[in-house]
Design a protein around this motif. Structure first.
Motif, PDB file in Angstrom:
ATOM      1  N   ILE A 209       0.912  -1.180  -0.079  1.00  0.00           N
ATOM      2  CA  ILE A 209      -0.130   0.031  -0.079  1.00  0.00           C
ATOM      3  C   ILE A 209       0.886   1.211   0.019  1.00  0.00           C
ATOM      4  CG2 ILE A 209      -1.671   1.254   1.376  1.00  0.00           C
ATOM      5  CD1 ILE A 209      -2.895  -1.468   2.181  1.00  0.00           C
ATOM      6  N   GLU A 210       2.006   1.206   0.856  1.00  0.00           N
ATOM      7  CA  GLU A 210       2.748   2.422   0.920  1.00  0.00           C
ATOM      8  C   GLU A 210       3.769   2.413  -0.111  1.00  0.00           C
ATOM      9  OE1 GLU A 210       2.106   5.068   2.796  1.00  0.00           O
ATOM     10  OE2 GLU A 210       0.469   4.219   3.691  1.00  0.00           O
ATOM     11  N   PRO A 211       4.309   3.482  -0.634  1.00  0.00           N
ATOM     12  CA  PRO A 211       3.790   4.783  -0.554  1.00  0.00           C
ATOM     13  C   PRO A 211       2.665   5.213  -1.475  1.00  0.00           C
ATOM     14  CG  PRO A 211       5.814   4.767  -2.150  1.00  0.00           C
ATOM     15  CD  PRO A 211       5.529   3.297  -1.438  1.00  0.00           C
ATOM     16  N   THR A 212       1.754   5.863  -0.802  1.00  0.00           N
ATOM     17  CA  THR A 212       0.759   6.312  -1.635  1.00  0.00           C
ATOM     18  C   THR A 212       0.832   7.811  -2.212  1.00  0.00           C
ATOM     19  OG1 THR A 212      -0.201   7.623   0.318  1.00  0.00           O
ATOM     20  CG2 THR A 212      -1.069   5.565   0.040  1.00  0.00           C
ATOM     21  N   LEU A 213       0.394   7.610  -3.738  1.00  0.00           N
ATOM     22  CA  LEU A 213       0.556   9.075  -4.297  1.00  0.00           C
ATOM     23  C   LEU A 213      -0.884   9.518  -4.725  1.00  0.00           C
ATOM     24  CD1 LEU A 213       2.402  10.725  -6.283  1.00  0.00           C
ATOM     25  CD2 LEU A 213       1.975   9.078  -8.121  1.00  0.00           C
ATOM     26  N   TRP A 214      -1.277  10.748  -4.206  1.00  0.00           N
ATOM     27  CA  TRP A 214      -2.530  11.361  -4.402  1.00  0.00           C
ATOM     28  C   TRP A 214      -3.687  10.615  -3.837  1.00  0.00           C
ATOM     29  CZ3 TRP A 214      -0.251  11.864  -9.288  1.00  0.00           C
ATOM     30  CH2 TRP A 214       0.729  12.840  -9.838  1.00  0.00           C
ATOM     31  N   GLY A 215      -3.346   9.784  -2.906  1.00  0.00           N
ATOM     32  CA  GLY A 215      -4.455   9.004  -2.207  1.00  0.00           C
ATOM     33  C   GLY A 215      -4.518   7.459  -2.863  1.00  0.00           C
ATOM     34  N   PHE A 216      -3.681   7.269  -3.888  1.00  0.00           N
ATOM     35  CA  PHE A 216      -3.708   5.590  -4.431  1.00  0.00           C
ATOM     36  C   PHE A 216      -2.502   5.038  -3.911  1.00  0.00           C
ATOM     37  CE2 PHE A 216      -5.654   8.311  -7.709  1.00  0.00           C
ATOM     38  CZ  PHE A 216      -6.765   7.746  -8.283  1.00  0.00           C
TER      39      PHE A 216
ATOM     40  N   PHE B  14       0.397   2.288  -3.591  1.00  0.00           N
ATOM     41  CA  PHE B  14       1.247   2.024  -4.478  1.00  0.00           C
ATOM     42  C   PHE B  14       0.995   0.842  -5.451  1.00  0.00           C
ATOM     43  CE2 PHE B  14       5.499  -0.400  -5.252  1.00  0.00           C
ATOM     44  CZ  PHE B  14       6.133   0.772  -5.999  1.00  0.00           C
ATOM     45  N   PHE B  15       0.331  -0.041  -5.174  1.00  0.00           N
ATOM     46  CA  PHE B  15      -0.078  -1.249  -6.120  1.00  0.00           C
ATOM     47  C   PHE B  15      -0.748  -0.663  -7.288  1.00  0.00           C
ATOM     48  CE2 PHE B  15      -3.415  -4.373  -7.837  1.00  0.00           C
ATOM     49  CZ  PHE B  15      -2.284  -5.497  -7.669  1.00  0.00           C
ATOM     50  N   TYR B  16      -1.658   0.254  -7.166  1.00  0.00           N
ATOM     51  CA  TYR B  16      -2.225   0.824  -8.437  1.00  0.00           C
ATOM     52  C   TYR B  16      -1.359   1.845  -9.202  1.00  0.00           C
ATOM     53  CZ  TYR B  16      -6.390  -1.331  -6.436  1.00  0.00           C
ATOM     54  OH  TYR B  16      -7.224  -2.099  -5.955  1.00  0.00           O
ATOM     55  N   TRP B  17      -0.715   2.669  -8.454  1.00  0.00           N
ATOM     56  CA  TRP B  17      -0.109   3.630  -9.448  1.00  0.00           C
ATOM     57  C   TRP B  17       1.161   3.174 -10.199  1.00  0.00           C
ATOM     58  CZ3 TRP B  17       4.794   5.308  -7.995  1.00  0.00           C
ATOM     59  CH2 TRP B  17       5.327   5.274  -6.811  1.00  0.00           C
ATOM     60  N   TYR B  18       1.830   2.097  -9.396  1.00  0.00           N
ATOM     61  CA  TYR B  18       2.954   1.537  -9.877  1.00  0.00           C
ATOM     62  C   TYR B  18       2.503   0.753 -11.518  1.00  0.00           C
ATOM     63  CZ  TYR B  18       6.636  -1.877 -10.605  1.00  0.00           C
ATOM     64  OH  TYR B  18       7.848  -2.712 -11.047  1.00  0.00           O
ATOM     65  N   GLN B  19       1.327   0.218 -11.373  1.00  0.00           N
ATOM     66  CA  GLN B  19       0.791  -0.217 -12.636  1.00  0.00           C
ATOM     67  C   GLN B  19       0.246   0.671 -13.559  1.00  0.00           C
ATOM     68  OE1 GLN B  19      -2.375  -3.405 -11.975  1.00  0.00           O
ATOM     69  NE2 GLN B  19      -1.114  -4.234 -10.579  1.00  0.00           N
ATOM     70  N   LEU B  20      -0.245   1.746 -13.243  1.00  0.00           N
ATOM     71  CA  LEU B  20      -0.411   2.699 -14.106  1.00  0.00           C
ATOM     72  C   LEU B  20       0.717   3.470 -14.561  1.00  0.00           C
ATOM     73  CD1 LEU B  20      -2.660   4.205 -15.570  1.00  0.00           C
ATOM     74  CD2 LEU B  20      -2.480   6.106 -13.746  1.00  0.00           C
ATOM     75  N   LEU B  21       1.813   3.520 -14.033  1.00  0.00           N
ATOM     76  CA  LEU B  21       3.299   4.276 -14.313  1.00  0.00           C
ATOM     77  C   LEU B  21       3.771   3.026 -15.553  1.00  0.00           C
ATOM     78  CD1 LEU B  21       5.165   6.133 -13.952  1.00  0.00           C
ATOM     79  CD2 LEU B  21       6.378   4.824 -12.375  1.00  0.00           C
ATOM     80  N   TRP B  22       3.569   1.862 -15.283  1.00  0.00           N
ATOM     81  CA  TRP B  22       4.027   0.922 -16.400  1.00  0.00           C
ATOM     82  C   TRP B  22       3.135   0.789 -17.759  1.00  0.00           C
ATOM     83  CZ3 TRP B  22       8.443  -0.775 -17.303  1.00  0.00           C
ATOM     84  CH2 TRP B  22       9.417  -1.219 -16.268  1.00  0.00           C
ATOM     85  N   VAL B  23       2.116   1.501 -17.460  1.00  0.00           N
ATOM     86  CA  VAL B  23       1.491   1.450 -18.879  1.00  0.00           C
ATOM     87  C   VAL B  23       1.845   2.625 -19.535  1.00  0.00           C
ATOM     88  CG1 VAL B  23      -0.866   2.271 -19.961  1.00  0.00           C
ATOM     89  CG2 VAL B  23      -0.787   0.740 -18.029  1.00  0.00           C
ATOM     90  N   LEU B  24       2.294   3.803 -18.750  1.00  0.00           N
ATOM     91  CA  LEU B  24       2.842   4.936 -19.584  1.00  0.00           C
ATOM     92  C   LEU B  24       4.243   4.631 -20.179  1.00  0.00           C
ATOM     93  CD1 LEU B  24       1.904   7.671 -17.201  1.00  0.00           C
ATOM     94  CD2 LEU B  24       0.611   6.918 -19.354  1.00  0.00           C
ATOM     95  N   ILE B  25       5.075   3.820 -19.331  1.00  0.00           N
ATOM     96  CA  ILE B  25       6.491   3.543 -19.627  1.00  0.00           C
ATOM     97  C   ILE B  25       6.230   2.673 -20.876  1.00  0.00           C
ATOM     98  CG2 ILE B  25       8.511   2.242 -18.753  1.00  0.00           C
ATOM     99  CD1 ILE B  25       7.924   3.356 -15.940  1.00  0.00           C
ATOM    100  N   SER B  26       5.286   1.670 -20.790  1.00  0.00           N
ATOM    101  CA  SER B  26       5.482   0.611 -22.017  1.00  0.00           C
ATOM    102  C   SER B  26       5.068   1.241 -23.193  1.00  0.00           C
ATOM    103  CB  SER B  26       4.327  -0.193 -21.500  1.00  0.00           C
ATOM    104  OG  SER B  26       4.650  -1.120 -20.478  1.00  0.00           O
ATOM    105  N   ALA B  27       4.424   2.262 -23.333  1.00  0.00           N
ATOM    106  CA  ALA B  27       3.911   2.994 -24.467  1.00  0.00           C
ATOM    107  C   ALA B  27       5.310   3.825 -24.869  1.00  0.00           C
ATOM    108  CB  ALA B  27       2.744   4.121 -23.943  1.00  0.00           C
ATOM    109  N   VAL B  28       5.984   4.414 -24.102  1.00  0.00           N
ATOM    110  CA  VAL B  28       7.203   4.945 -24.575  1.00  0.00           C
ATOM    111  C   VAL B  28       8.115   3.970 -25.045  1.00  0.00           C
ATOM    112  CG1 VAL B  28       9.198   6.434 -23.555  1.00  0.00           C
ATOM    113  CG2 VAL B  28       6.942   6.951 -22.852  1.00  0.00           C
TER     114      VAL B  28
END
Length: 82
Positions: A36-43, A45-59
């Motif tokens: 769960i930790e660290p949170t980013l804007w209330g999200f 880590f589990f969720y924003w880490y996966q979303l970050l990989w969506v952007l990294i994968s596109a690049v």
């Protein structure tokens, strides 16, 4: 005779394709980001880490595409239709 679109130019360096394994490793290794930790804007880590990989994968995919697409052939404009 029509040209095969896949064979219009010289193939470029295929070693760039190995970069495509990075997003796979980053997302498949669940115990690394199953927290769960660290949170980013209330999200968590589990969720924003996966979303970050969506952007990294596109690049990464765009980079690999540009580095591996075939170069235009010098004779592609010559000959024409008969």
């Amino acid at each position: 005779m029509a040209q095969d679109p896949g064979r219009t130019g010289q193939p470029r360096n295929r070693q760039w394709l190995w970069l495509l394994i990075l997003p796979w490793i980053g997302v498949v290794w669940v115990p690394f980001y199953n927290k769960i930790e660290p949170t980013l804007w209330g999200f968590p880590f589990f969720y924003w880490y996966q979303l970050l990989w969506v952007l990294i994968s596109a690049v990464i995919t765009a980079l690999v595409y540009t580095k591996t697409k075939a170069l235009p052939s010098r004779r592609a404009g010559q000959g024409g239709a008969r």
